[in-house]
Design a protein around this motif. Sequence first.
Motif, PDB file in Angstrom:
ATOM      1  N   ILE A 230       0.829  -1.205   0.000  1.00  0.00           N
ATOM      2  CA  ILE A 230       0.000   0.000   0.000  1.00  0.00           C
ATOM      3  C   ILE A 230       0.868   1.262   0.000  1.00  0.00           C
ATOM      4  O   ILE A 230       0.339   2.371   0.047  1.00  0.00           O
TER       5      ILE A 230
ATOM      6  N   LEU B  65      -0.438   4.889  -1.401  1.00  0.00           N
ATOM      7  CA  LEU B  65      -0.482   6.032  -0.490  1.00  0.00           C
ATOM      8  C   LEU B  65       0.200   7.254  -1.112  1.00  0.00           C
ATOM      9  O   LEU B  65      -0.296   8.381  -1.001  1.00  0.00           O
TER      10      LEU B  65
ATOM     11  N   GLN C 287      -4.566   1.528   5.241  1.00  0.00           N
ATOM     12  CA  GLN C 287      -4.403   2.623   4.283  1.00  0.00           C
ATOM     13  C   GLN C 287      -5.240   3.833   4.692  1.00  0.00           C
ATOM     14  O   GLN C 287      -4.747   4.966   4.734  1.00  0.00           O
TER      15      GLN C 287
END
Length: 357
Positions: free
Chosen positions: A89, A93, A137
């Motif tokens: 992730i 991001l 996230q």
Amino acid sequence: MAGRLLYLASAAFAQYTAAVTLDSLTTHHVDPNSVSVSGFSSGGFMAAQLGVAYSELFKAGFGVFAGGPYDCGRDQDFTTCLFNGTPSIEKPLVNMRSWSGHQIDCLCNLKQRKIYIQAGTADDVVGLGITTLLEDQLSHFALPSNVRFVTSDGAAHAMPTDVDGQGNSPCDESTLPYIANCGYDGAGEVLKWFYGERLKPRGQGPLSGDIFSFPQIGMLGAPGLAETAFVYVPKKCQHGRRAVCRLHVALHGCGMHFEQIGDKFLVNTGYNLWADTNEMIVLYPQTTVDNGTYPTWSGNLSNSNACFDWIGQYGESDWKIGDHMRAIVNMVKTIIGRHSKPGSSIRHSTLPFDEEL
């Protein structure tokens, strides 16, 4: 099913629903601050995309059943985001922060949004670990008090309910129609998270309203979407009524479109029972099998499983310009009244395709 709990057998659904246009269903009394979305599996990935990219529109929040991180499929093979894989992730991001306020709405909005996430411990299609990464996230942007994460012990890849529905799958098996009595009212819990305990209990008897079909074409359509979709409208939200109504968008998963499983997602998930007693319209966009080959971020692929696009198949699917997101947003904006009466206080986010509505 009893009364007006409309069981839409695929060969005869037209006798139960009138083909209408979304404009004709507009009540001019839909609260634009009440709009929410939830989805299962590919619909869950899509719900996360809509909730993040269009956070100005989905002000009441978004819910993800058995889905994964936003932007999961862009910089890594999409299969990494399935089957209990271990997707990263970190790049998503970075992308989110770079796109904020440009390709997507400002991430600052997520501090005010209610977010609901659910996964089964025995899910072998997406996987609990992948759904957990979505929570990780979103923790960078959302307030912890606004995020609810529910784990269903022993549940496989299934939209959870607490009632038995005709033709549903066992809770511990990942099999069509991916709707199962897992002793948990997923539709009710996600709606209560968005709108609070002030919601009235769900209905137990015949529904007051109707499930209407409408053409999912033109600005409401896109490659991979069916020509027909559905919307449940309680009696109090139909023409001539004065109720101020809410709007929820419910997105099915791969293989769960009407052409494949009939009305099971429309009826057996339970959204309409809650909508009926709480002046809530429920929009059910529909996909279709698309055997054409399209470039995606993971190579050239068809959409033979009729999934909502989160892999870059129909445009930049994690941006506001993604074809499936644009079509769904156009449906929402039509229902809440883009052609609202003069002097209406309804506000809409500024989009490059606003003038189409």
